[in-house]
Design a protein around this motif. Structure first.
Motif, PDB file in Angstrom:
ATOM      1  N   ALA A 103      31.206  42.135  40.701  1.00 42.93           N
ATOM      2  CA  ALA A 103      31.247  42.850  41.986  1.00 42.93           C
ATOM      3  C   ALA A 103      32.687  43.015  42.489  1.00 42.93           C
ATOM      4  CB  ALA A 103      30.402  42.117  43.026  1.00 42.93           C
ATOM      5  N   LEU A 104      33.670  42.618  41.679  1.00 42.02           N
ATOM      6  CA  LEU A 104      35.086  42.743  42.054  1.00 42.02           C
ATOM      7  C   LEU A 104      35.348  44.122  42.665  1.00 42.02           C
ATOM      8  CD1 LEU A 104      37.411  40.612  41.355  1.00 42.02           C
ATOM      9  CD2 LEU A 104      38.188  42.305  39.686  1.00 42.02           C
ATOM     10  N   PRO A 124      34.573  39.803  45.650  1.00 42.84           N
ATOM     11  CA  PRO A 124      33.327  40.209  44.992  1.00 42.84           C
ATOM     12  C   PRO A 124      32.385  40.716  46.073  1.00 42.84           C
ATOM     13  CG  PRO A 124      33.460  37.802  45.147  1.00 42.84           C
ATOM     14  CD  PRO A 124      34.614  38.363  45.921  1.00 42.84           C
ATOM     15  N   TYR A 125      32.504  41.995  46.425  1.00 41.70           N
ATOM     16  CA  TYR A 125      31.815  42.514  47.596  1.00 41.70           C
ATOM     17  C   TYR A 125      31.537  44.001  47.443  1.00 41.70           C
ATOM     18  CZ  TYR A 125      30.998  43.853  52.453  1.00 41.70           C
ATOM     19  OH  TYR A 125      30.455  44.357  53.595  1.00 41.70           O
TER      20      TYR A 125
END
Ligand code: PLP
Ligand code: PLP
Lengths: 354, 354
Positions: free
Chosen positions: A57-58, A144-145
């Motif tokens: 999710a980087l 990671p979002y």
């Protein structure tokens, strides 16, 4: 901040200086530091070059919040290692940060870290004529979002690798396709900074031009599709009569450091150099009147890249008989002469490393 | 191609359905497959969600060759799991691939893989009202190479995570800042596809608007800075008199699937819906004449986001007294009704998973 150094236990074999390509071989070490919201940039370190574990999710994979720089270290004949105007790259790095909402770095500290890294890997700076160590500082978003906002964490890395002479068989003029369908950037956008998305945006046009037998595309402005912007990863210059013309910094082209250096040299030589709007129409008309003497690109990789042919709107222009022009040659010799310390450096552009 | 499945040995604790955010929590597994030039897409697999080791020269960090999609899986009252028009997302994924010189995927296979992944992680699909499982398919360049060209290798991943109801306190109208300084995209560029660089390019304007108290920016066209494009990660609609207007797909705005669904619903209801150029001037003039009844954004995350206020050029417009409009409400109820299988699905938009 103190830079921690961890040396590799497995030094790689260095490629021979004679057979170097570009961008595929990397030195033994890399510089790295982290940014955390509230804590700032921290933990600067030089560590063995190697892969990094990242969450899928980087943010950089999804939203492209990433910027970079590109410069070179040169080995001089008397075995010193020098950089060319690295302070300009650090300044531009921070301009890119600013536009992409990435926290700025301390330019002096980053330059010091770069020098330290080159010192550690000094044996990776090749010595064959025209070769150098390519240096790539870059920063990218590491939260990671999944959600569109600036990241709260980042990694700043510097990686390096030996690169070959750009022109193995001399300064070969390139064939350029003037792009009328695709647009690279527009004022108000991100074209004036070195961010990942600009390069992704350029691939399709480049591929189509290549399929037609051209090396690169020349971009026109995105509003009127009339005015010359830049070429691939280079700025562009035209010699028209006794005037040297390069597009002005209009907010959509990258302010190249080679461009800036050429302008300064041309002024120093007492030549007429104009930074102004120049339409592709004007270029083709100048050619018809016999006034278009030379055209060339400028950039860190090639230094000077003479343009031998321009294709636009079903018209073809052959420049200077497809051969390198006088001024292109003079600029190339002068710049590379300064970079390898074989010529005087009246502007103090060269910065020693070791 | 057969999808290999490796189940996690360490299932994570699931967050309570009542307290879900967006984009921060990920399910136990992810789908992954690799592309290698000459070999095509290969090795499809469902594996435990987790970090991946990557070379720092990975092309995506430097040149932004990356695309993505976003959609949701919904748990119905009778405990089935369904998707909303996922074939449209797969089609758009490939349109993005095309523009970014990324090799296309087999849409049916990718959809099948997505369903399989959701099945494996079906307990991650939350059940509180308005919650769903967000699904993020994405592809990025993985050559460790510094040079501007399309990559020869890629990774295609699908990650998922439970997300909360977008509107916890009902459909709250948002305040929108009409952007005159920055530009998101221009025809001939990459604005019409879901690629990382578009989102990086939007951050600065978004941040400045937020500092002024606005939720999102409304983008104007990059050429004349007159015509309405879209809002943040949403398309935009205006109700002017008895006409519903949304900007036409002009090559610089994203063809939203919620946008398309709204247009189809409005037609189905016998309302007048126009896809055409609409200037911000026209919107403000309609307001002065008392004709501007509603404005709303459309997108997967929020479904319908009513606009309560527009700020442009030192003028402020309050829409419908800052309250949600009738049509916004009707579209929201209809779309969410279809998505959760609480209303009839006359167009066959809903696709069962389990
Ligand atoms: C888009 C673009 N334009 C121009 C340049 C030339 O800039 P410089 O002379 O600093 O290498 C580059 C390369 O850095 C570039 O990427
Ligand atoms: C730039 C942009 N515009 C519009 C949309 C709305 O598209 P959709 O309705 O398919 O979610 C999105 C979100 O996906 C987006 O990122």
């Amino acid at each position: 901040m103190e830079i921690k150094i961890e040396l590799t236990k497995h030094p790689k074999e260095k490629p021979s200086s004679e057979n170097l390509g570009f961008g595929q071989v990397f030195s033994d070490h890399m510089f790295m530091m982290d940014y955390t919201e509230g804590k700032g940039w921290h933990d600067p370190r030089i560590v063995p070059y190697g892969p990094i574990l990242y969450d899928p999710a980087l943010m950089v994979y999804h939203y492209g919040q990433a910027i970079f720089e590109g410069l070179k270290a040169y080995r001089t004949r008397d075995n010193h290692i020098v950089l060319f105007r690295p302070d300009e790259n650090m300044k531009r790095l921070n301009q890119s940060c600013e536009r992409l909402c990435i926290p700025k770095v301390d330019e002096e500290f980053a330059l010091m870290a770069m020098k330290k890294l080159i010192e550690v890997d000094k044996d990776w700076v090749p010595d064959a004529p025209g070769t150098s160590l390519y240096i790539r500082p870059f920063i990218y978003a590491t939260d990671p979002y999944l959600g569109v906002r600036p990241s709260n964490t980042y990694h700043f890395l510097i990686i390096t690798g030996p690169v070959g002479a750009y022109y193995k068989e001399g300064l070969n003029p390139v064939k350029i396709y003037v792009e009328s369908k695709y647009v690279r950037a527009v004022a108000g956008g991100i074209g004036a900074v070195k961010t990942a998305g600009n390069y992704a945006a350029s691939l399709k046009a480049q591929q189509e031009a290549k399929d037609l037998g051209y090396t690169q595309v020349l971009w026109l402005d995105g509003v009127e599709r009339k005015y010359v912007e830049e070429v691939g990863t280079m700025n562009v210059f035209f010699v028209i009569g006794n005037e040297v013309v390069t597009p002005e910094l209009n907010g959509s082209i990258l302010p190249g450091i080679t461009r800036k250096s050429c302008i300064e040299l041309l002024k120093h030589w007492g030549l007429k150099i104009s930074e102004r709007k120049i339409s592709i129409q004007e270029v083709f008309e100048a050619n018809e009147k016999g006034l278009l003497k030379e055209a060339f690109g400028t950039g860190t990789a090639a230094v000077i890249s003479p343009i031998g042919e321009l294709y636009w709107n079903e018209q073809r222009v052959i420049l200077n008989g497809g051969k390198i022009g006088e001024l292109s040659h003079r600029l190339y010799d002068e710049l590379t002469g300064i970079q390898y310390c074989e010529k005087p450096d009246p502007f103090g552009w060269v910065v020693p490393v070791v």
